[in-house]
Write an enzyme that holds these catalytic residues in place. Sequence first.
Site, mmCIF file in Angstrom:
data_model
loop_
_atom_site.group_PDB
_atom_site.id
_atom_site.type_symbol
_atom_site.label_atom_id
_atom_site.label_comp_id
_atom_site.label_asym_id
_atom_site.label_seq_id
_atom_site.Cartn_x
_atom_site.Cartn_y
_atom_site.Cartn_z
ATOM 1 N N TYR A 126 0.801 -1.217 0.000
ATOM 2 C CA TYR A 126 0.000 0.000 0.000
ATOM 3 C C TYR A 126 0.835 1.268 0.000
ATOM 4 O O TYR A 126 0.292 2.363 0.080
ATOM 5 C CB TYR A 126 -0.949 -0.001 1.213
ATOM 6 C CG TYR A 126 -1.789 -1.254 1.301
ATOM 7 C CD1 TYR A 126 -2.531 -1.677 0.210
ATOM 8 C CD2 TYR A 126 -1.801 -2.009 2.459
ATOM 9 C CE1 TYR A 126 -3.282 -2.833 0.275
ATOM 10 C CE2 TYR A 126 -2.556 -3.168 2.529
ATOM 11 C CZ TYR A 126 -3.289 -3.583 1.438
ATOM 12 O OH TYR A 126 -4.029 -4.741 1.500
ATOM 13 N N TYR A 166 -2.447 -7.940 4.268
ATOM 14 C CA TYR A 166 -1.510 -8.415 3.252
ATOM 15 C C TYR A 166 -0.089 -8.441 3.794
ATOM 16 O O TYR A 166 0.677 -9.364 3.503
ATOM 17 C CB TYR A 166 -1.575 -7.527 2.017
ATOM 18 C CG TYR A 166 -0.831 -8.108 0.820
ATOM 19 C CD1 TYR A 166 -1.523 -8.739 -0.209
ATOM 20 C CD2 TYR A 166 0.551 -8.031 0.720
ATOM 21 C CE1 TYR A 166 -0.855 -9.273 -1.315
ATOM 22 C CE2 TYR A 166 1.230 -8.562 -0.369
ATOM 23 C CZ TYR A 166 0.520 -9.180 -1.380
ATOM 24 O OH TYR A 166 1.194 -9.717 -2.453
ATOM 25 N N ASP A 200 -13.465 -11.138 11.399
ATOM 26 C CA ASP A 200 -12.447 -10.835 10.398
ATOM 27 C C ASP A 200 -12.506 -11.831 9.253
ATOM 28 O O ASP A 200 -12.793 -13.013 9.449
ATOM 29 C CB ASP A 200 -11.054 -10.878 11.030
ATOM 30 C CG ASP A 200 -9.964 -10.582 10.025
ATOM 31 O OD1 ASP A 200 -10.114 -9.596 9.280
ATOM 32 O OD2 ASP A 200 -8.981 -11.342 9.970
ATOM 33 N N HIS A 219 -12.137 -6.749 10.323
ATOM 34 C CA HIS A 219 -10.828 -6.595 9.698
ATOM 35 C C HIS A 219 -10.338 -5.165 9.889
ATOM 36 O O HIS A 219 -11.002 -4.212 9.495
ATOM 37 C CB HIS A 219 -10.928 -6.906 8.207
ATOM 38 C CG HIS A 219 -9.606 -7.079 7.538
ATOM 39 N ND1 HIS A 219 -8.760 -8.120 7.832
ATOM 40 C CD2 HIS A 219 -8.970 -6.346 6.590
ATOM 41 C CE1 HIS A 219 -7.674 -8.036 7.092
ATOM 42 N NE2 HIS A 219 -7.774 -6.958 6.332
#
Length: 592
Positions: free
Chosen positions: A78, A148, A276, A309
């Site tokens: 990101y 990620y 999540d 999440h």
Amino acid sequence: MKGWHRVLIGIAIVILGLSSSGCMRTIAAVLDIPAGKPGTKIKMNVMVPMRDGVRLATDLYMPFKDGQYPVVLTRIPYGTDGDMYKILGRYFARQGYIFIAQDVRGIENSEGDWYPLIYEIEDGKDTTEWIKKQPWYNGKIGMWGVSYFGYTQWETALDNPDVTCMCPTFTSGNMFQMVINGGALEYIMVEGWLDSMEAQVTDGEWKPDWETGYYNPPMRDAIPIDMDDIRQNPKKYTAIALLEHPGDLLGQAPGDFTPYYKTVSAPAFMISGWFDQFEQPQLDDFTAIRREGKGDARRSRLVVGPWTHGIPSNKDAEGSKLKGPRMFFQENLRWYDYWLKGIQNGVADDAPVKIFIMGENVWRDEQEWPLARTQYTNYYIHSDGTAARFPGGGGTLSLVAPEGDEPTDDYAYDPKNPMPTKGGTFQPFTGIPAGSFDQTEYMSRPDVLLYVTEPLKTGVEVTGRISVTLYASSSALDTDFTAMLIDVHPDGRHMYIQDGAIRARFREGYQTMKPLEPGKVYKYTIDLWSTSNYFLPGHRIALEISSSNYPQYNRNTNGGGIGGIQNIVVANQKIFHTKDYPTHITLPVIPR
């Protein structure tokens, strides 16, 4: 996986952002963590070479005093140029660590092409090899990250003894299990995240397609995907097309970590949430690494809270938005201090599992997962054929199995009019929040069946993995069935606890697709993943059955692989609950 990023940035601005004004002591007081020693040396965009010549942009945050220090590494898709990583970098440097934040290939200043998952094993290993050659390296590498860049921890630790420990949060090495639920694609996550990454890489606009999401590819057996060809020719493949047949990915890194736990030696401190999208895969990571991992990996720990999440925070359940973030920062730092600095801070004596029991809203330490004292208990559905009638339907749920014949509960599933998603276990996006939400408004739909117990005289704790054994027939060649566990409150609210799906063509496994014989009764097993919820006295346990939950799952056209997504068929479903076909939900009841 990017939605959490926006949440964390917001909290960072409010709490951690104070550091830009020289207020690290204030931050430390808010989060109840040590402020550390002032002074940080920063090196931005150090280009680290990979084995194929691609160079990855890597930022270093180092204690002001020269010397050798343990490393905390994070590998991110990101972008590392934002303020959040500068804040984290200075924080870790003040604690006596070298914090390294690296853009994965194709992101921001890193070279190469962006493609999810496929380069992370080799690039992670090459990065740790580079770290080992640096004069400031003291022989210890920890890893940090969420979603990620929690996944990149698992990939880097694969057969890599140089990773000393890791803290994977809201993540799993098993991306495959996260994106596929009973053969149904977790559409909201896959479409939302892939579109957001495309927008990031191309500087475009985030425009997820929530209007279609149909599924009806031809029936075929699994064909293992050639991962080497994808790495060499990534532009030949679209990521979402690779998910069309789940069997194509089984047993292969980077999607399926199952064969590789035995290669991991790094102990992991895992943080998960009951809502999540990685919840069950992460629980399975924990049991697998404790059972199969090398050496200290079998000393891994697990914390599961009432979270979706993102940053661990749930004011409604915990009473404060700061309780979860405090635990997150405190426990991560304790883990690193123990494994990377050898500080005897009590980590060695901590219980291996800490879980939050919803309903009671309390934390509890446990010695294993799943809990050894679990009593798996079947609750059977019954009705006079009116379970689709709400309110006042005849669907009941009890400990008594059907003793003879009962009328079927029938409904029509129209893919053009799916049951809307409201809450759940997935990554939240704008307008589609995850977590526990009241489902009452959808109970009156004609394609929703509801089965409820009598009001409970004593409370029932359900902690562990849930499954539904469903006996059903369909008029279609292929279809879906969904199930949802609900806590019915005395005031009439039907609160989501957990859910799952089964795509009929995958009822016998992911390797082979098999069409249905219309009208034939089949047995289906629906995995609802895990939870920990105390159903209070006066509440009722409920099971909802339908055939859609969109856009959480993509919608089956019922076409049986014929005619593509344009072949949209209404499926007439029958749910059986008789002596021969005893449909039931199996709950992991914890005795008290």
